[in-house]
Design an enzyme around this catalytic site. Structure first.
Site, PDB file in Angstrom:
ATOM      1  N   LYS A   1      -1.240  -9.528   2.603  1.00 52.69           N
ATOM      2  CA  LYS A   1      -0.531  -9.127   3.826  1.00 52.69           C
ATOM      3  C   LYS A   1      -1.427  -8.163   4.575  1.00 52.69           C
ATOM      4  O   LYS A   1      -2.145  -7.368   3.959  1.00 52.69           O
ATOM      5  CB  LYS A   1       0.798  -8.447   3.481  1.00 52.69           C
TER       6      LYS A   1
ATOM      7  N   GLU B   1      -1.506  -5.633   8.328  1.00 52.22           N
ATOM      8  CA  GLU B   1      -0.683  -5.073   9.406  1.00 52.22           C
ATOM      9  C   GLU B   1      -1.267  -5.384  10.779  1.00 52.22           C
ATOM     10  O   GLU B   1      -2.486  -5.355  10.960  1.00 52.22           O
ATOM     11  CB  GLU B   1      -0.576  -3.545   9.234  1.00 52.22           C
TER      12      GLU B   1
ATOM     13  N   ASP C   1       0.851  -1.211   0.000  1.00 52.42           N
ATOM     14  CA  ASP C   1       0.000   0.000   0.000  1.00 52.42           C
ATOM     15  C   ASP C   1       0.882   1.254   0.000  1.00 52.42           C
ATOM     16  O   ASP C   1       0.384   2.377  -0.120  1.00 52.42           O
ATOM     17  CB  ASP C   1      -1.012  -0.007   1.162  1.00 52.42           C
ATOM     18  N   SER C   2       2.206   1.049   0.073  1.00 48.17           N
ATOM     19  CA  SER C   2       3.148   2.160  -0.134  1.00 48.17           C
ATOM     20  C   SER C   2       2.961   2.762  -1.521  1.00 48.17           C
ATOM     21  O   SER C   2       3.437   3.870  -1.782  1.00 48.17           O
ATOM     22  CB  SER C   2       4.594   1.670   0.040  1.00 48.17           C
TER      23      SER C   2
ATOM     24  N   GLU D   1       9.016  -4.608  10.535  1.00 47.10           N
ATOM     25  CA  GLU D   1       9.469  -3.290  10.078  1.00 47.10           C
ATOM     26  C   GLU D   1       9.994  -2.456  11.247  1.00 47.10           C
ATOM     27  O   GLU D   1       9.307  -2.302  12.278  1.00 47.10           O
ATOM     28  CB  GLU D   1       8.299  -2.559   9.380  1.00 47.10           C
TER      29      GLU D   1
ATOM     30  N   ASP E   1      -1.180  -6.172  -0.583  1.00 50.20           N
ATOM     31  CA  ASP E   1      -1.230  -5.547   0.742  1.00 50.20           C
ATOM     32  C   ASP E   1      -2.645  -5.024   1.007  1.00 50.20           C
ATOM     33  O   ASP E   1      -3.145  -4.176   0.259  1.00 50.20           O
ATOM     34  CB  ASP E   1      -0.235  -4.367   0.724  1.00 50.20           C
TER      35      ASP E   1
HETATM   36  O1  KIV Z   1       3.542  -1.204   1.712  1.00 50.25           O
HETATM   37  C1  KIV Z   1       4.717  -1.576   1.770  1.00 50.25           C
HETATM   38  O2  KIV Z   1       5.554  -1.266   0.910  1.00 50.25           O
HETATM   39  C2  KIV Z   1       5.116  -2.411   2.890  1.00 50.25           C
HETATM   40  C3  KIV Z   1       6.576  -2.683   3.043  1.00 50.25           C
HETATM   41  C4  KIV Z   1       7.232  -1.501   3.631  1.00 50.25           C
HETATM   42  C5  KIV Z   1       6.837  -3.898   3.829  1.00 50.25           C
HETATM   43  O3  KIV Z   1       4.307  -2.805   3.662  1.00 50.25           O
END
Ligand code: KIV
Length: 280
Positions: free
Chosen positions: A116, A118, A47-48, A185, A86
């Site tokens: 994934k 969090e 989600d970055s 992280e 994510d």
């Molecule tokens: O969204 C992302 O890029 C991440 C990584 C920093 C692990 O969750």
């Protein structure tokens, strides 16, 4: 150990054999192709994307539709790597039903192999519900950017005994809930080492030191494509931003001076035929 499509058992085997797992974020077709061809094991459609591609100030505004759009592009560019999608903020916290439905969209529509999400012990029941439905889940503990405000910013986590113990507990709870891998992280190196030794599933670190089973970095950070800030844990292997600006400035210069396009970049017509066009 090279093989066709990367699988969960391949990642587990890498941990068992002490071979490092490589993970990089990918958000589109060309980056996915390059990373896949370079032999990266896992592509994380993080989600970055919200910050490094879409220009948001944080990952909070990212939507499910945006994530699916990027996952589809990544899966079209990937042959070998394992793809993780994510889950964005509020796509898994509201209810178990919604979490399963959204996780399913990553697999059915996005072409991902896993998702994934969090959080630690507090989301273990969600991890269990999604894995029970046959969707592999990667955990993410330590600095969890979707909770950056609650954590008072993007800070190293687990620096004191209490919070470090809570992170060890979280990793164990996620493993028990069925997580096949855990991203860690921004936590101290020796805490990451302890967690890596305490769980059977692979750990992948970002700002978590060298003792994790693998490492993940953001594509734009590795390549020097994100200039707003560079976290301490990032290693820039190349500065593409300056190379791109140089190339584009050269293009501008050549267009303005008439140096581009040249003969070899143009399609030609018989001058006699061209004359006829004017006469007609
Ligand atoms: O969204 C992302 O890029 C991440 C990584 C920093 C692990 O969750």
């Amino acid at each position: 150990m090279d093989q066709e499509k990367v699988t969960i058992s391949y990642l587990m085997e890498k941990k068992r054999m002490g071979k490092k797992i490589t993970m990089v974020t990918a958000y589109d077709y060309p980056s996915a192709r390059l990373l896949d061809e370079a032999g990266i094991d896992v592509l994380l459609v993080g989600d970055s994307v919200g910050m490094v591609v879409l220009g948001y100030d944080s990952t909070i505004p990212v939507t499910m539709d945006e994530m699916i759009h990027h996952c589809k592009a990544v899966s079209r560019g990937t042959k070998r790597a394992f793809i993780i999608g994510d889950m964005p903020f509020l796509s898994y916290q509201v209810s178990i039903e919604k979490a399963i439905e959204n996780a399913g969209r990553f697999i059915k529509k996005g072409g991902c192999d896993a998702v994934k999400l969090e959080g630690g012990s507090e989301v273990a029941h969600i991890v269990k519900a999604i894995t029970d439905m046959g969707i592999p889940v990667c955990g993410h503990i330590g600095l969890t950017p979707q909770r950056a405000t609650m954590l008072s910013g993007y800070r190293v986590q687990g620096k004191d005994i209490e919070t470090a113990k809570a992170l060890i507990r979280s990793a164990k709870d996620l493993e028990k809930a069925g997580a096949f891998m855990i991203v860690m992280e921004c936590i101290p190196d020796l805490l990451a080492k302890i967690i890596t030794e305490e769980v059977q599933v692979p750990t992948v670190g970002i700002g978590a030191g060298p003792y994790c089973d693998g490492q993940v970095l953001v594509y734009h950070d590795i390549l020097g494509l994100f200039e707003r800030f560079v976290p301490k844990f990032v290693k820039q292997y190349i500065n593409l931003s300056s190379q791109i600006k140089e190339a584009v400035s050269k293009f501008k210069e050549e267009v303005e001076s008439g140096d581009f396009p040249k003969d070899e970049h143009s399609f030609h017509m018989d001058p006699e035929e061209a004359k006829k066009l004017i006469e007609d």
